[in-house]
Design a protein around this motif. Sequence first.
Motif, PDB file in Angstrom:
ATOM      1  N   SER A   1      46.256  43.340  41.162  1.00 55.28           N
ATOM      2  CA  SER A   1      45.042  42.806  40.539  1.00 55.28           C
ATOM      3  C   SER A   1      44.116  42.279  41.622  1.00 55.28           C
ATOM      4  N   GLY A   2      43.054  43.052  41.884  1.00 57.13           N
ATOM      5  CA  GLY A   2      42.125  42.698  42.943  1.00 57.13           C
ATOM      6  C   GLY A   2      42.372  43.516  44.192  1.00 57.13           C
TER       7      GLY A   2
ATOM      8  N   THR B   1      43.329  47.055  40.019  1.00 62.26           N
ATOM      9  CA  THR B   1      42.055  46.706  39.405  1.00 62.26           C
ATOM     10  C   THR B   1      41.060  46.287  40.469  1.00 62.26           C
ATOM     11  N   VAL B   2      39.793  46.574  40.197  1.00 55.51           N
ATOM     12  CA  VAL B   2      38.687  46.166  41.060  1.00 55.51           C
ATOM     13  C   VAL B   2      37.535  45.724  40.165  1.00 55.51           C
ATOM     14  N   ARG B   3      36.456  45.245  40.765  1.00 52.60           N
ATOM     15  CA  ARG B   3      35.363  44.674  39.978  1.00 52.60           C
ATOM     16  C   ARG B   3      34.355  45.713  39.511  1.00 52.60           C
ATOM     17  N   THR B   4      34.197  46.825  40.254  1.00 51.39           N
ATOM     18  CA  THR B   4      33.163  47.796  39.891  1.00 51.39           C
ATOM     19  C   THR B   4      33.760  49.178  39.641  1.00 51.39           C
TER      20      THR B   4
ATOM     21  N   THR C   1      38.658  48.750  36.054  1.00 52.13           N
ATOM     22  CA  THR C   1      38.027  47.424  36.068  1.00 52.13           C
ATOM     23  C   THR C   1      38.577  46.553  34.942  1.00 52.13           C
TER      24      THR C   1
ATOM     25  N   ASN D   1      41.404  44.424  33.551  1.00 54.32           N
ATOM     26  CA  ASN D   1      42.627  43.708  33.924  1.00 54.32           C
ATOM     27  C   ASN D   1      43.709  43.821  32.862  1.00 54.32           C
TER      28      ASN D   1
ATOM     29  N   VAL E   1      43.185  38.238  44.048  1.00 49.63           N
ATOM     30  CA  VAL E   1      41.788  37.947  43.766  1.00 49.63           C
ATOM     31  C   VAL E   1      41.346  36.687  44.522  1.00 49.63           C
TER      32      VAL E   1
ATOM     33  N   GLN F   1      38.833  32.927  40.973  1.00 46.13           N
ATOM     34  CA  GLN F   1      39.043  33.886  39.881  1.00 46.13           C
ATOM     35  C   GLN F   1      40.480  33.893  39.368  1.00 46.13           C
TER      36      GLN F   1
ATOM     37  N   VAL G   1      42.063  35.367  35.700  1.00 44.82           N
ATOM     38  CA  VAL G   1      42.766  36.652  35.714  1.00 44.82           C
ATOM     39  C   VAL G   1      44.183  36.485  35.161  1.00 44.82           C
TER      40      VAL G   1
END
Length: 278
Positions: free
Chosen positions: A15-16, A41-44, A61, A63, A77, A81, A85
């Motif tokens: 995650s991240g 997972t990533v933000r974009t 994206t 989670n 992360v 955050q 998360v």
Amino acid sequence: MSDRETHTHPLVTVSGAGSIGESVLAGLLGSGYPAARLRATVRTAEHAGHLARSYAVEVTTDNVRAACGADVLVLAVRPDQAEAVLAETVPQLASGAAVVSLVAGLPLDRIAPAAATRVHAFRVATNAVSIDRSGLLAVTPGRDVPEPVRDTVTGVLRRLGRVVAITEPQQDTAASTLGSGAAFLALTATGIDRAATEAGVSPAVARAFAADALESAAAMLRSSDPGSAAAWDGLATPGGITEAGLGRLLAAGAVDAMADAVRAAVTRAAELALPTSP
């Protein structure tokens, strides 16, 4: 998926997948870990597409989707955050799963409330470069973690580097030395870089000089007795060039400055561990 395959290759969600998270992903794949047992997972969406193409693993994206049924959640992360998360992901994990936090300053007791009794918490201090070169990972398990879960997490982490066990009070120091120490040393090495370029050495060769000096220092430290005199003594011939340079560094307080940098990082890690205001 058979129970045997699940035990051999637990389903891992990173995650991240930023700098350190991507290093975890690449390290596991490089060790032969099956891509089908990894998620990230990533933000974009753009970054997700890039990583999915680069590593042939599921990257999203979302989670919640990524955490669903995972046996190990690697939390990578930003500190601000982390708890949000965890609130999203922990309820989706497999029962008895492990949350492995790489988040500096996030104590076990702030992972555990979100995790409740369904999963088991671990803290790990390391950095992306350390993982990239199979370096150290300093690990602290939470209370009452069953031996099979410890073995599962240790098995995953050993694919990334050498695992050492430390207590939780030592985690902030580990993050500030093992984690941030590389940046501190790289900063000081810019002095080698600058002096060499000022003497007419090309920037590329000057940078290579600095990097090789750091690698030599690491080799010296690893081979020296921790209880003996300073590791550099063996290179300092009386009246020689090394002794001259060391004298200037010691006079300038280089050792104290580095120790102060570590203390500042430890203090900041402790501040990050404080609960945020509602």
